[in-house]
Design an enzyme around this catalytic site. Sequence first.
Site, short mmCIF file in Angstrom:
data_model
loop_
_atom_site.label_atom_id
_atom_site.label_comp_id
_atom_site.label_asym_id
_atom_site.label_seq_id
_atom_site.Cartn_x
_atom_site.Cartn_y
_atom_site.Cartn_z
N ASP A 111 82.25 -0.68 34.71
CA ASP A 111 80.92 -1.21 35.06
C ASP A 111 80.45 -2.39 34.23
O ASP A 111 79.35 -2.90 34.42
CB ASP A 111 79.87 -0.06 35.00
CG ASP A 111 79.85 0.62 33.62
OD1 ASP A 111 79.56 1.84 33.58
OD2 ASP A 111 80.12 -0.04 32.60
N HIS A 126 90.58 1.04 32.31
CA HIS A 126 90.65 1.22 33.77
C HIS A 126 90.16 -0.01 34.51
O HIS A 126 89.89 0.04 35.71
CB HIS A 126 89.84 2.46 34.20
CG HIS A 126 90.43 3.73 33.69
ND1 HIS A 126 89.72 4.91 33.61
CD2 HIS A 126 91.66 4.00 33.20
CE1 HIS A 126 90.51 5.86 33.10
NE2 HIS A 126 91.69 5.33 32.84
N1 APR Z 1 75.27 11.67 28.11
C1 APR Z 1 76.47 12.02 27.59
N2 APR Z 1 77.48 12.60 28.31
C2 APR Z 1 77.22 12.83 29.61
C3 APR Z 1 75.99 12.49 30.23
C4 APR Z 1 75.00 11.89 29.42
N3 APR Z 1 73.80 11.53 29.90
N4 APR Z 1 76.07 12.85 31.55
C5 APR Z 1 77.29 13.37 31.73
N5 APR Z 1 77.98 13.38 30.58
C6 APR Z 1 79.36 13.80 30.34
C7 APR Z 1 79.84 14.97 31.16
O1 APR Z 1 79.57 16.18 30.47
C8 APR Z 1 81.35 14.69 31.23
O2 APR Z 1 82.02 15.27 30.10
O3 APR Z 1 80.17 12.70 30.75
C9 APR Z 1 81.45 13.17 31.15
C10 APR Z 1 81.80 12.53 32.49
O4 APR Z 1 83.09 12.97 32.81
P1 APR Z 1 83.84 12.29 34.06
O5 APR Z 1 82.90 12.20 35.20
O6 APR Z 1 85.14 13.02 34.22
O7 APR Z 1 84.10 10.80 33.59
P2 APR Z 1 85.29 10.26 32.69
O8 APR Z 1 85.61 11.19 31.59
O9 APR Z 1 84.95 8.86 32.33
O10 APR Z 1 86.53 10.20 33.73
C11 APR Z 1 87.69 9.54 33.29
O11 APR Z 1 88.60 9.65 35.49
O12 APR Z 1 88.33 9.56 37.64
C12 APR Z 1 88.79 8.84 36.61
O13 APR Z 1 88.89 6.52 36.49
C13 APR Z 1 87.99 7.59 36.44
O14 APR Z 1 87.51 6.50 34.36
C14 APR Z 1 87.41 7.73 35.05
C15 APR Z 1 88.30 8.79 34.42
#
Ligand code: APR
Length: 256
Positions: A111, A126
């Site tokens: 982003d 990514h």
């Molecule tokens: N503050 C802190 N943490 C948060 C908040 C917040 N406001 N809201 C959600 N979270 C946490 C959730 O608890 C979770 O552990 O953010 C994390 C989001 O996890 P994912 O949605 O799995 O995102 P991410 O870890 O970045 O995924 C990794 O997976 O699908 C692929 O390419 C995609 O880059 C992504 C990768």
Amino acid sequence: MSKNIERAAQILLKSKYVICLTGAGISVESGIRPFRGPGGLWTELGEPPMDGYQRFVRDPKAHWEEIMKRGSRTSEFARAIGEAKPNPAHTALAELEQMGLLKYLITQNIDNLHIAAGSKNVAEIHGNTQKLRCVECNTRWSRDSAPFSLEVLPPRCPECNGIVKTDTVMFGEPIPPDVLRVCQRESLRADCMLSVGTSAFVYPAAGFPLEVKRRGGVLVEVNLYESELSPICDVVLTGKAGEVLPQLVSALRSVK
Ligand code: APR
């Protein structure tokens, strides 16, 4: 000031080389949904197909025609990214870099919000939704100023005539070697890693904190919920990144 914030601040001050891994959770307070966990895009819709890159390689022209046809009809996710602004969590990490306490930031997010917040040493493992990339030589361009026409599809790299795609890494696509090398180099240098807003499910990104821990380093997590990493972290700061990270920065400012 919570005890855990003070402990985390002491760890960062004592460490020689702190790096940070961020995931979708750091951008939730900028209006971008996470993928997994409560409110996650895939929690609601299910995981997307894992062979996007294989389909692209089979027919890059069709892939580009689909993108051009979609035009302004963008998904809710793409619209959220287009409208998003850095939140206090992104700003806090840029401040940690300016204070000399954060050496590098590896983000899984596409982003551009860390760069928009002023972070300089950023590895976008990514990719970045605002960029295009040659799959052969990894040359990248901003989508707005690409030096080639999109009349002929798929666009070809003016440097090596390789096929050009969006910089966002697709499922099944190898991580571009240039950015992977930076992430590996930084993980080997780090004696402390801050993990912010990632479920730590997806490799190789999820492997970097494990690498730091394996070499005797310290892990500090900021997450709203428990993640795969939480059990091996030395300090877990539970809460919204946009609230916790500014507290951590003010704790550091008060002792630095
Ligand atoms: N503050 C802190 N943490 C948060 C908040 C917040 N406001 N809201 C959600 N979270 C946490 C959730 O608890 C979770 O552990 O953010 C994390 C989001 O996890 P994912 O949605 O799995 O995102 P991410 O870890 O970045 O995924 C990794 O997976 O699908 C692929 O390419 C995609 O880059 C992504 C990768």
